[in-house]
Design a protein around this motif. Structure first.
Motif, PDB file in Angstrom:
ATOM      1  N   ASP A 216       0.826  -1.207   0.000  1.00  0.00           N
ATOM      2  CA  ASP A 216       0.000   0.000   0.000  1.00  0.00           C
ATOM      3  C   ASP A 216       0.864   1.263   0.000  1.00  0.00           C
ATOM      4  OD1 ASP A 216      -2.666  -1.371   0.491  1.00  0.00           O
ATOM      5  OD2 ASP A 216      -1.534  -2.059   2.232  1.00  0.00           O
ATOM      6  N   ILE A 217       2.049   1.167   0.628  1.00  0.00           N
ATOM      7  CA  ILE A 217       2.971   2.294   0.746  1.00  0.00           C
ATOM      8  C   ILE A 217       4.356   1.816   0.318  1.00  0.00           C
ATOM      9  CG2 ILE A 217       3.955   4.037   2.299  1.00  0.00           C
ATOM     10  CD1 ILE A 217       1.598   3.462   4.229  1.00  0.00           C
ATOM     11  N   VAL A 218       5.037   2.633  -0.490  1.00  0.00           N
ATOM     12  CA  VAL A 218       6.368   2.286  -0.987  1.00  0.00           C
ATOM     13  C   VAL A 218       7.347   3.400  -0.636  1.00  0.00           C
ATOM     14  CG1 VAL A 218       7.775   1.689  -3.000  1.00  0.00           C
ATOM     15  CG2 VAL A 218       5.360   0.993  -2.911  1.00  0.00           C
ATOM     16  N   PHE A 219       8.510   3.011  -0.106  1.00  0.00           N
ATOM     17  CA  PHE A 219       9.597   3.951   0.155  1.00  0.00           C
ATOM     18  C   PHE A 219      10.753   3.612  -0.782  1.00  0.00           C
ATOM     19  CE2 PHE A 219       7.207   3.927   4.093  1.00  0.00           C
ATOM     20  CZ  PHE A 219       7.179   5.274   4.447  1.00  0.00           C
ATOM     21  N   ALA A 220      11.297   4.634  -1.446  1.00  0.00           N
ATOM     22  CA  ALA A 220      12.418   4.422  -2.366  1.00  0.00           C
ATOM     23  C   ALA A 220      13.223   5.707  -2.470  1.00  0.00           C
ATOM     24  CB  ALA A 220      11.913   4.014  -3.746  1.00  0.00           C
ATOM     25  N   ASN A 221      14.530   5.571  -2.718  1.00  0.00           N
ATOM     26  CA  ASN A 221      15.294   6.753  -3.088  1.00  0.00           C
ATOM     27  C   ASN A 221      15.409   6.804  -4.611  1.00  0.00           C
ATOM     28  OD1 ASN A 221      17.493   5.110  -3.906  1.00  0.00           O
ATOM     29  ND2 ASN A 221      18.518   5.300  -1.939  1.00  0.00           N
ATOM     30  N   GLU A 222      16.049   7.838  -5.128  1.00  0.00           N
ATOM     31  CA  GLU A 222      16.097   8.018  -6.583  1.00  0.00           C
ATOM     32  C   GLU A 222      16.757   6.831  -7.277  1.00  0.00           C
ATOM     33  OE1 GLU A 222      17.681  11.617  -8.080  1.00  0.00           O
ATOM     34  OE2 GLU A 222      16.179  12.893  -7.141  1.00  0.00           O
ATOM     35  N   ASP A 223      17.921   6.396  -6.768  1.00  0.00           N
ATOM     36  CA  ASP A 223      18.625   5.297  -7.425  1.00  0.00           C
ATOM     37  C   ASP A 223      17.779   4.034  -7.458  1.00  0.00           C
ATOM     38  OD1 ASP A 223      20.826   6.893  -7.886  1.00  0.00           O
ATOM     39  OD2 ASP A 223      21.949   6.176  -6.151  1.00  0.00           O
ATOM     40  N   LEU A 228      14.314   0.242 -10.355  1.00  0.00           N
ATOM     41  CA  LEU A 228      13.065  -0.521 -10.380  1.00  0.00           C
ATOM     42  C   LEU A 228      12.392  -0.453 -11.740  1.00  0.00           C
ATOM     43  CD1 LEU A 228      10.956  -2.137  -8.684  1.00  0.00           C
ATOM     44  CD2 LEU A 228       9.811   0.051  -8.275  1.00  0.00           C
ATOM     45  N   PHE A 229      12.334   0.758 -12.312  1.00  0.00           N
ATOM     46  CA  PHE A 229      11.605   0.935 -13.571  1.00  0.00           C
ATOM     47  C   PHE A 229      12.523   0.987 -14.786  1.00  0.00           C
ATOM     48  CE2 PHE A 229       8.718   2.905 -10.358  1.00  0.00           C
ATOM     49  CZ  PHE A 229       7.682   1.998 -10.495  1.00  0.00           C
ATOM     50  N   GLU A 230      13.834   0.837 -14.548  1.00  0.00           N
ATOM     51  CA  GLU A 230      14.832   0.849 -15.626  1.00  0.00           C
ATOM     52  C   GLU A 230      14.681   2.093 -16.501  1.00  0.00           C
ATOM     53  OE1 GLU A 230      16.075  -3.441 -16.834  1.00  0.00           O
ATOM     54  OE2 GLU A 230      13.886  -3.471 -16.666  1.00  0.00           O
ATOM     55  N   VAL A 231      14.661   3.245 -15.832  1.00  0.00           N
ATOM     56  CA  VAL A 231      14.570   4.537 -16.515  1.00  0.00           C
ATOM     57  C   VAL A 231      15.770   5.381 -16.096  1.00  0.00           C
ATOM     58  CG1 VAL A 231      12.056   4.489 -16.711  1.00  0.00           C
ATOM     59  CG2 VAL A 231      13.107   5.490 -14.660  1.00  0.00           C
ATOM     60  N   GLY A 232      15.969   6.513 -16.818  1.00  0.00           N
ATOM     61  CA  GLY A 232      17.163   7.302 -16.602  1.00  0.00           C
ATOM     62  C   GLY A 232      16.982   8.583 -15.828  1.00  0.00           C
ATOM     63  N   GLU A 233      15.752   8.954 -15.513  1.00  0.00           N
ATOM     64  CA  GLU A 233      15.562  10.195 -14.759  1.00  0.00           C
ATOM     65  C   GLU A 233      14.324  10.109 -13.875  1.00  0.00           C
ATOM     66  OE1 GLU A 233      12.201  11.380 -17.086  1.00  0.00           O
ATOM     67  OE2 GLU A 233      13.124  12.801 -15.693  1.00  0.00           O
ATOM     68  N   VAL A 234      14.336  10.934 -12.829  1.00  0.00           N
ATOM     69  CA  VAL A 234      13.386  10.765 -11.739  1.00  0.00           C
ATOM     70  C   VAL A 234      11.945  11.065 -12.148  1.00  0.00           C
ATOM     71  CG1 VAL A 234      13.613  13.115 -10.816  1.00  0.00           C
ATOM     72  CG2 VAL A 234      13.058  11.210  -9.264  1.00  0.00           C
ATOM     73  N   ASP A 235      11.748  11.970 -13.109  1.00  0.00           N
ATOM     74  CA  ASP A 235      10.371  12.260 -13.519  1.00  0.00           C
ATOM     75  C   ASP A 235       9.724  11.053 -14.204  1.00  0.00           C
ATOM     76  OD1 ASP A 235      10.393  14.806 -12.462  1.00  0.00           O
ATOM     77  OD2 ASP A 235      11.047  15.756 -14.314  1.00  0.00           O
ATOM     78  N   ALA A 236      10.519  10.288 -14.935  1.00  0.00           N
ATOM     79  CA  ALA A 236       9.991   9.064 -15.554  1.00  0.00           C
ATOM     80  C   ALA A 236       9.627   8.045 -14.479  1.00  0.00           C
ATOM     81  CB  ALA A 236      11.010   8.481 -16.521  1.00  0.00           C
ATOM     82  N   ALA A 237      10.461   7.953 -13.449  1.00  0.00           N
ATOM     83  CA  ALA A 237      10.150   7.048 -12.344  1.00  0.00           C
ATOM     84  C   ALA A 237       8.896   7.506 -11.616  1.00  0.00           C
ATOM     85  CB  ALA A 237      11.331   6.974 -11.375  1.00  0.00           C
ATOM     86  N   THR A 238       8.736   8.823 -11.469  1.00  0.00           N
ATOM     87  CA  THR A 238       7.539   9.362 -10.819  1.00  0.00           C
ATOM     88  C   THR A 238       6.285   8.961 -11.587  1.00  0.00           C
ATOM     89  OG1 THR A 238       8.767  11.241  -9.921  1.00  0.00           O
ATOM     90  CG2 THR A 238       6.376  11.477 -10.094  1.00  0.00           C
TER      91      THR A 238
END
Length: 332
Positions: A216-223, A228-238
């Motif tokens: 229900d709740i996820v904690f993650a840092n940028e790296d 997790l999503f195999e993307v290159g920048e934080v907005d894509a991960a968002t």
């Protein structure tokens, strides 16, 4: 009938004694360590690194540790009602670990392992820039399984908080799924921290499946989010996190944190200024502050602020446990 809520937070994770020591960049190269990462090591390497620490600076700074245990300790310091499940051995470090938690008022019902591997250690080398490189000997931790999930504790906790590092032993993944089933069956919530980008790389599919089905709740840092999503920048991960429909706290070091809500809102929370000494435990402390505030029903932005205050305190000194009065700090 649902269980009466006895706990605000129940952590489940690797029960580890932390040993923190200073090191240079050259030391990491000499030992073949990946700076900023977490490596699982065997008994021989653990003894060799620990012996080097003893030769360089005595025993180092030793405390009860493990990611979820650190979160539980800080949350208890903030006034939350806390429990913890994790496996230690029936040895001196295991008894120290248990007494450490109990001294903070944390419920710790897990029976110790008898006759097996010793209590786990995490040997943490901190370079002058405050970055921590962790060498983890799991020892008794790997024996934690479904039988160690205390059904009563899980059912009575508002949030069961799961440590991503515990994904390495296969039995623990089954324990996570059992805990999530008990929690949801009792009308409770489940939170997970991704713990480490290298850990995410090892278990990406399992993490994605668990987030989709059980969290229900996820904690993650940028790296961790980028891995997790195999993307290159934080907005894509968002954007990827928004698609999950979960409540996400995405920590961004000096940029603060970004809270992503199931309703599609993105809340930016500024960092709390401090002097970086040792980044060990920053994410653990953030989760503690966030969950302790969440247990009180505070607004999400305020939950993020509590997390930032706790993280700021922890990185201002060596060691992953707070040394100042967190309640006074969040009230200031």
């Amino acid at each position: 009938m649902a269980e009466r809520q006895a706990l605000d937070i129940l952590g489940i994770g690797n029960a580890i004694v932390d040993v923190v020591a200073s090191a240079t960049e050259a030391t990491l190269v000499e030992w073949g360590m990946a700076k900023g990462g977490m490596a699982l090591i065997d008994t021989a390497r653990a003894e060799a690194i620990h012996e080097w620490i003893r030769a360089e600076m005595g025993e180092g700074v030793q405390t009860g540790g493990g990611s979820a245990a650190n979160t539980c300790a800080a949350a208890a310091m903030l006034g939350a009602k806390v429990g913890y499940l994790g496996k230690v051995a029936d040895d001196a470090p295991g008894r120290v670990f248990a007494e450490d938690l109990k001294g903070l008022g944390i419920h710790f019902p897990t029976a110790p392992l008898k006759g097996g591997d010793p209590t786990a250690r995490c040997l943490i080398l901190v370079t002058p820039d405050g970055q921590r490189t962790m060498n983890t000997y799991l020892g008794a931790c790997v024996t934690f399984g479904e039988a160690d999930v205390d059904e009563g504790a899980v059912a009575s906790a508002a949030v069961t908080y799961l440590e991503g590092y515990l994904f390495d032993p296969p039995a623990a993944q089954a324990a996570f799924r059992r805990a999530a089933g008990i929690a949801h069956g009792a009308g409770r919530s489940v939170a997970i921290t991704l713990s480490d980008s290298f850990c995410v790389g090892r278990h990406r599919t399992a993490f994605l499946d668990f987030i989709a089905a059980d969290a229900d709740i996820v904690f993650a840092n940028e790296d961790e989010a980028l891995s997790l999503f195999e993307v290159g920048e934080v907005d894509a991960a968002t954007q990827a996190f928004l698609a999950t429909g979960k409540l996400v706290a995405l920590t961004r070091s000096e940029k603060g944190s970004r809270i992503i809500t199931p309703a599609g809102e993105v809340i930016e929370v500024p960092a709390v200024p401090t002097t970086l000494i040792d980044s060990t435990g920053a994410g653990d402390a953030y989760a503690a502050g966030f969950l302790a505030a969440h247990a009180r029903g505070l607004p999400l932005a305020e939950c993020g602020r509590w997390g930032g205050v706790a993280a700021s305190e922890v990185i201002s000194h060596f060691g992953a446990r707070p040394q100042a009065d967190l309640r006074k700090l969040v009230a200031a």
